[in-house]
Write an enzyme that holds these catalytic residues in place. Structure first.
Site, PDB file in Angstrom:
ATOM      1  N   TYR A 111      -3.663 -19.510 -12.500  1.00  0.00           N
ATOM      2  CA  TYR A 111      -4.500 -18.311 -12.283  1.00  0.00           C
ATOM      3  C   TYR A 111      -5.191 -18.624 -10.949  1.00  0.00           C
ATOM      4  O   TYR A 111      -4.577 -19.163 -10.151  1.00  0.00           O
ATOM      5  CB  TYR A 111      -5.730 -17.945 -13.377  1.00  0.00           C
ATOM      6  CG  TYR A 111      -6.077 -17.436 -13.800  1.00  0.00           C
ATOM      7  CD1 TYR A 111      -5.594 -15.641 -13.433  1.00  0.00           C
ATOM      8  CD2 TYR A 111      -7.639 -16.763 -13.747  1.00  0.00           C
ATOM      9  CE1 TYR A 111      -6.220 -15.053 -13.966  1.00  0.00           C
ATOM     10  CE2 TYR A 111      -8.944 -16.128 -13.904  1.00  0.00           C
ATOM     11  CZ  TYR A 111      -7.497 -14.820 -13.854  1.00  0.00           C
ATOM     12  OH  TYR A 111      -8.460 -13.247 -13.869  1.00  0.00           O
ATOM     13  N   LYS A 166      14.940  -5.333 -32.372  1.00  0.00           N
ATOM     14  CA  LYS A 166      15.407  -5.400 -31.329  1.00  0.00           C
ATOM     15  C   LYS A 166      15.190  -7.074 -30.545  1.00  0.00           C
ATOM     16  O   LYS A 166      16.367  -7.752 -30.493  1.00  0.00           O
ATOM     17  CB  LYS A 166      15.880  -4.415 -30.999  1.00  0.00           C
ATOM     18  CG  LYS A 166      16.420  -2.998 -31.036  1.00  0.00           C
ATOM     19  CD  LYS A 166      17.924  -3.203 -31.537  1.00  0.00           C
ATOM     20  CE  LYS A 166      18.132  -1.891 -31.994  1.00  0.00           C
ATOM     21  NZ  LYS A 166      20.019  -1.441 -32.603  1.00  0.00           N
ATOM     22  N   GLU A 209      16.648   2.759 -26.339  1.00  0.00           N
ATOM     23  CA  GLU A 209      16.931   2.773 -28.343  1.00  0.00           C
ATOM     24  C   GLU A 209      16.011   3.771 -29.107  1.00  0.00           C
ATOM     25  O   GLU A 209      15.038   4.651 -28.628  1.00  0.00           O
ATOM     26  CB  GLU A 209      15.916   1.800 -28.828  1.00  0.00           C
ATOM     27  CG  GLU A 209      16.348   0.854 -29.988  1.00  0.00           C
ATOM     28  CD  GLU A 209      18.287   0.870 -30.064  1.00  0.00           C
ATOM     29  OE1 GLU A 209      18.350  -0.438 -29.294  1.00  0.00           O
ATOM     30  OE2 GLU A 209      18.628   0.902 -30.386  1.00  0.00           O
ATOM     31  N   ASP A 210      17.477   4.241 -29.691  1.00  0.00           N
ATOM     32  CA  ASP A 210      17.004   5.784 -30.478  1.00  0.00           C
ATOM     33  C   ASP A 210      16.544   6.832 -29.863  1.00  0.00           C
ATOM     34  O   ASP A 210      14.725   7.168 -30.237  1.00  0.00           O
ATOM     35  CB  ASP A 210      15.695   4.839 -31.649  1.00  0.00           C
ATOM     36  CG  ASP A 210      17.166   3.492 -32.853  1.00  0.00           C
ATOM     37  OD1 ASP A 210      17.852   4.159 -32.130  1.00  0.00           O
ATOM     38  OD2 ASP A 210      16.293   3.507 -33.428  1.00  0.00           O
ATOM     39  N   ASP A 235      22.314   2.176 -28.046  1.00  0.00           N
ATOM     40  CA  ASP A 235      23.113   3.601 -29.344  1.00  0.00           C
ATOM     41  C   ASP A 235      24.558   4.066 -28.829  1.00  0.00           C
ATOM     42  O   ASP A 235      25.205   4.165 -28.963  1.00  0.00           O
ATOM     43  CB  ASP A 235      22.447   4.928 -30.000  1.00  0.00           C
ATOM     44  CG  ASP A 235      21.225   4.415 -31.152  1.00  0.00           C
ATOM     45  OD1 ASP A 235      20.952   3.602 -31.636  1.00  0.00           O
ATOM     46  OD2 ASP A 235      19.844   3.912 -29.998  1.00  0.00           O
ATOM     47  N   GLY A 269      27.032  12.974 -31.009  1.00  0.00           N
ATOM     48  CA  GLY A 269      25.889  12.422 -30.577  1.00  0.00           C
ATOM     49  C   GLY A 269      25.974  11.877 -30.019  1.00  0.00           C
ATOM     50  O   GLY A 269      27.083  11.269 -29.202  1.00  0.00           O
ATOM     51  N   ALA A 271      26.043   8.215 -29.766  1.00  0.00           N
ATOM     52  CA  ALA A 271      26.588   7.446 -30.664  1.00  0.00           C
ATOM     53  C   ALA A 271      28.138   7.912 -30.738  1.00  0.00           C
ATOM     54  O   ALA A 271      28.956   7.175 -29.392  1.00  0.00           O
ATOM     55  CB  ALA A 271      26.451   6.725 -31.371  1.00  0.00           C
ATOM     56  N   ASN A 361      23.479   4.594 -40.971  1.00  0.00           N
ATOM     57  CA  ASN A 361      22.005   4.046 -41.256  1.00  0.00           C
ATOM     58  C   ASN A 361      21.043   4.257 -40.664  1.00  0.00           C
ATOM     59  O   ASN A 361      20.793   5.437 -40.568  1.00  0.00           O
ATOM     60  CB  ASN A 361      22.065   2.833 -39.509  1.00  0.00           C
ATOM     61  CG  ASN A 361      23.148   1.997 -39.248  1.00  0.00           C
ATOM     62  OD1 ASN A 361      23.721   0.987 -40.461  1.00  0.00           O
ATOM     63  ND2 ASN A 361      23.311   0.876 -38.198  1.00  0.00           N
TER      64      ASN A 361
HETATM   65  N1  NAI Z   1      26.525   1.343 -36.847  1.00  0.00           N
HETATM   66  C1  NAI Z   1      25.640   1.290 -35.108  1.00  0.00           C
HETATM   67  O1  NAI Z   1      25.515   0.099 -34.613  1.00  0.00           O
HETATM   68  C2  NAI Z   1      24.929   2.135 -35.006  1.00  0.00           C
HETATM   69  C3  NAI Z   1      24.802   2.872 -35.892  1.00  0.00           C
HETATM   70  N2  NAI Z   1      23.560   4.162 -35.451  1.00  0.00           N
HETATM   71  C4  NAI Z   1      23.854   5.609 -36.454  1.00  0.00           C
HETATM   72  O2  NAI Z   1      24.784   6.676 -36.083  1.00  0.00           O
HETATM   73  C5  NAI Z   1      23.975   7.827 -36.800  1.00  0.00           C
HETATM   74  C6  NAI Z   1      23.644   9.096 -35.356  1.00  0.00           C
HETATM   75  O3  NAI Z   1      22.925   7.933 -34.304  1.00  0.00           O
HETATM   76  P1  NAI Z   1      21.985   9.243 -33.189  1.00  0.00           P
HETATM   77  O4  NAI Z   1      23.997   9.172 -31.888  1.00  0.00           O
HETATM   78  O5  NAI Z   1      21.530   7.785 -32.155  1.00  0.00           O
HETATM   79  O6  NAI Z   1      22.209   9.726 -33.244  1.00  0.00           O
HETATM   80  P2  NAI Z   1      22.206  11.370 -32.197  1.00  0.00           P
HETATM   81  O7  NAI Z   1      21.443  12.558 -33.317  1.00  0.00           O
HETATM   82  O8  NAI Z   1      22.420  11.315 -31.229  1.00  0.00           O
HETATM   83  O9  NAI Z   1      23.616  11.850 -33.183  1.00  0.00           O
HETATM   84  C7  NAI Z   1      23.592  12.263 -34.499  1.00  0.00           C
HETATM   85  C8  NAI Z   1      24.690  13.802 -34.685  1.00  0.00           C
HETATM   86  O10 NAI Z   1      25.314  13.798 -35.720  1.00  0.00           O
HETATM   87  C9  NAI Z   1      25.547  15.133 -36.172  1.00  0.00           C
HETATM   88  N3  NAI Z   1      25.440  15.219 -37.309  1.00  0.00           N
HETATM   89  C10 NAI Z   1      24.912  15.671 -38.596  1.00  0.00           C
HETATM   90  N4  NAI Z   1      24.928  15.356 -39.561  1.00  0.00           N
HETATM   91  C11 NAI Z   1      26.033  15.632 -39.636  1.00  0.00           C
HETATM   92  C12 NAI Z   1      27.050  16.452 -40.320  1.00  0.00           C
HETATM   93  N5  NAI Z   1      27.010  16.518 -41.543  1.00  0.00           N
HETATM   94  N6  NAI Z   1      28.561  16.004 -39.867  1.00  0.00           N
HETATM   95  C13 NAI Z   1      28.408  16.211 -38.736  1.00  0.00           C
HETATM   96  N7  NAI Z   1      28.159  16.187 -37.910  1.00  0.00           N
HETATM   97  C14 NAI Z   1      26.171  15.705 -37.828  1.00  0.00           C
HETATM   98  C15 NAI Z   1      24.135  15.607 -35.297  1.00  0.00           C
HETATM   99  O11 NAI Z   1      24.516  16.587 -35.055  1.00  0.00           O
HETATM  100  C16 NAI Z   1      24.527  14.574 -34.260  1.00  0.00           C
HETATM  101  O12 NAI Z   1      25.016  15.826 -32.692  1.00  0.00           O
HETATM  102  C17 NAI Z   1      22.914   7.180 -37.025  1.00  0.00           C
HETATM  103  O13 NAI Z   1      22.507   7.493 -38.302  1.00  0.00           O
HETATM  104  C18 NAI Z   1      22.973   5.433 -36.435  1.00  0.00           C
HETATM  105  O14 NAI Z   1      21.825   5.631 -37.390  1.00  0.00           O
HETATM  106  C19 NAI Z   1      24.178   4.664 -34.650  1.00  0.00           C
HETATM  107  C20 NAI Z   1      23.695   3.571 -32.997  1.00  0.00           C
HETATM  108  C21 NAI Z   1      23.893   2.023 -33.209  1.00  0.00           C
HETATM  109  C1  PYR Z   2      21.959  -0.141 -35.401  1.00  0.00           C
HETATM  110  C2  PYR Z   2      21.054   1.504 -34.463  1.00  0.00           C
HETATM  111  O1  PYR Z   2      20.746   1.021 -33.198  1.00  0.00           O
HETATM  112  C3  PYR Z   2      20.824   2.634 -35.083  1.00  0.00           C
HETATM  113  O2  PYR Z   2      21.699   2.452 -35.961  1.00  0.00           O
HETATM  114  O3  PYR Z   2      20.515   3.102 -33.741  1.00  0.00           O
HETATM  115 MG    MG Z   3      19.310   2.216 -31.941  1.00  0.00          MG
END
Ligand code: NAI
Ligand code: PYR
Ligand code: MG
Length: 466
Positions: A111, A166, A209-210, A235, A269, A271, A361
């Site tokens: 310090y 995380k 993230e998120d 993501d 979206g 992912a 998720n």
């Molecule tokens: N296993 C993993 O490592 C990860 C899993 N995820 C999961 O993936 C999901 C999406 O995450 P993000 O891409 O960050 O969210 P985001 O909000 O960017 O994208 C989600 C997309 O899904 C669409 N959507 C919602 N309901 C729908 C349906 N019934 N039919 C078709 N499309 C639909 C939305 O309009 C949007 O475009 C979340 O559940 C998240 O937890 C995301 C990142 C990592």
């Molecule tokens: C795993 C992760 O990052 C998510 O579901 O958003």
């Molecule tokens: Mg995430």
């Protein structure tokens, strides 16, 4: 197949002349709970106080058990605790010092006044911050709470348990010090960029993230342009890297070529777009993107600019319609969308040996139990089923490699190298339907990713360190 269990502890005061432990055990068991431990807390005249630990697999059962036990004559619930909440008590991480100071001399060194010499040295040559501050090994895990897991927008304070989680994983798996930072959502991506840029001098990398799409694309792009440290939206890219790794191995089992497969990516979206881009880079030729209004096609015009872009570069046969329509004869389904939207009938309609990655998720697009009889290979994002396709397999190792290479960026080559490294951790003779992706506890993952990422950083000029 395993299913995640919640664990509660009930502290019960039992009037011995009115109720027996046997009665309580029966009630718990009838309501679907497993008693896994019993502790006697106090034995008194006519009264016994016991803690009973119960495993259950859904919240409805938890309420039923509590209600039934509470209704038992002679039994009073003194206290209920949930182990998941207990493990979060006071937060999951803490900061600790590397040096203990026991006297004034040591105090002067860490310090004032001695610390000032280090400050001046860094001020003269700012690259020294990577040697003499935590910047060398510290990543900011930054969220604005706008797309937390599949929970949608929640308060930044509420996003903190995920970011702390995380940070724990960064440390445990790769020795990276990660700092969780949850910010209030800003009104424009530019404001978020400004805020994160202001924070950036402290850190050796930024793990976004998120953060909801489409803002996340702009935020990441602008930060990458403005900062000379790696910026990585987990993501998007972490998920895409792990999905590609899993797919490379799954395809070996079903003996299909990526380029020949019909692939449906559901949820365009953060992912979904990154997965689509990564699969195109890896050689996929027939990807159909599906979102809430069905398959994305070139002839339509969407308000979401990223959908127009994806539509231009995918769906070569212009298949239109609902998810059910385009899943017909698909070889691969990748869901990053919403819970429970895929039905067993749709899995049946897919091509021979279908591969399903239901990655939403915490609740996947279809459960392994439901898809099981018809899916040849099934993966989810969860920790409690085989084949966990989750970005946790990537972010610790990719940042370990990027920090060790003093990389200014995590570029496409580094991402592809990480995907191949993850896939390579499983030897061909070990591959099977329930083992397409290594477990997060496999100690070979981080070293494999680190090596591949450092090499790719060197080859592409992203590394500042030889
Ligand atoms: N296993 C993993 O490592 C990860 C899993 N995820 C999961 O993936 C999901 C999406 O995450 P993000 O891409 O960050 O969210 P985001 O909000 O960017 O994208 C989600 C997309 O899904 C669409 N959507 C919602 N309901 C729908 C349906 N019934 N039919 C078709 N499309 C639909 C939305 O309009 C949007 O475009 C979340 O559940 C998240 O937890 C995301 C990142 C990592
Ligand atoms: C795993 C992760 O990052 C998510 O579901 O958003
Ligand atoms: Mg995430």
């Amino acid at each position: 197949m395993s299913k995640s269990t919640m664990s509660i502890v009930l502290r019960l005061e039992i009037q011995k002349d009115q109720a027996t432990f046997g009665e309580i055990a029966t009630i718990v068991s009838d309501a679907g709970g497993d008693i896994v431990a019993i502790d006697v807390i106090k034995e008194g005249q006519g009264i016994t106080v016991r803690d009973i630990s119960i495993n259950i697999n859904d919240e409805a059962k938890q309420h039923r058990i509590i209600q039934s036990v509470d209704n038992l004559p002679g039994v009073a619930i003194k206290h209920t605790s949930d182990r998941t909440f207990l493990v979060h008590k006071g937060g999951k991480i803490a900061i600790s010092s590397k040096v203990q100071i026991d006297n004034r001399e040591e105090l002067s060194r860490v310090y004032t006044p001695e610390v000032a010499r280090v400050c001046e040295a860094i001020d003269e040559d700012v690259t020294l911050a990577s040697q003499f501050t935590i910047k060398k090994n510290t990543v900011a895990v930054i969220s604005d709470g706008t797309a937390v897991l599949g929970l949608g927008t929640i308060k930044p304070e509420a996003a903190m348990p995920v970011m702390e989680g995380k940070a724990m994983l960064f440390k445990q798996f790769a020795g990276v010090d990660a700092f969780p930072i949850c910010i209030h959502p800003q009104s424009t991506p530019e404001e978020t960029v400004k805020l994160i840029t202001s924070l950036s001098p402290t850190f050796g990398g930024i793990n976004l993230e998120d953060i909801a799409s489409p803002a996340c694309f702009d935020i990441e792009q602008k930060l990458k342009e403005q900062l000379d440290i790696p910026v990585f939206h987990d993501d998007q890219h972490g998920t895409a890297i792990v999905a590609l790794a899993g797919l490379l191995n799954a395809l070996k089992i079903v003996d299909k070529e990526l380029a020949a497969c019909k692939i449906v990516v559901c949820g365009i979206g953060a992912a979904g777009i990154a997965i689509t881009n990564m699969l195109l880079t890896a050689g996929a030729a027939n990807i159909i993107g599906v979102d809430v209004d069905g398959a994305l096609i070139r002839s339509s015009s969407y308000d979401n600019a990223s959908w127009n872009d994806i539509a231009q570069r995918t769906n070569p046969h212009q298949e239109s319609g609902s998810l059910a329509d385009v899943l017909c004869n698909a070889d691969i389904f990748i869901g990053v969308s919403a819970p429970g939207i895929v039905k067993q009938e749709q899995v049946k309609s897919m091509a021979k040996d279908p591969i399903l990655f239901a990655l939403a998720n915490p609740h996947p697009e279809i459960t392994p139990e439901e898809a099981g009889p018809y899916a040849r290979i099934m993966a989810t994002g969860r920790s409690d089923y085989p084949n966990q396709v989750n970005n946790v397999l990537c972010f610790p190792g990719i940042f370990r490699g990027a920090l060790d290479a003093r990389a200014s960026d995590i570029n496409e080559e580094m991402k592809l190298a990480a995907a191949k490294a993850i896939a390579s951790v499983i030897k061909e003779e070990e591959l099977n339907e329930d083992y397409i992706i290594p477990s997060v506890f496999n100690e070979n993952i981080v070293p494999a990713i680190r090596k591949a990422v450092m090499e790719a950083a060197q080859q592409t000029g992203a590394a500042k360190k030889e």
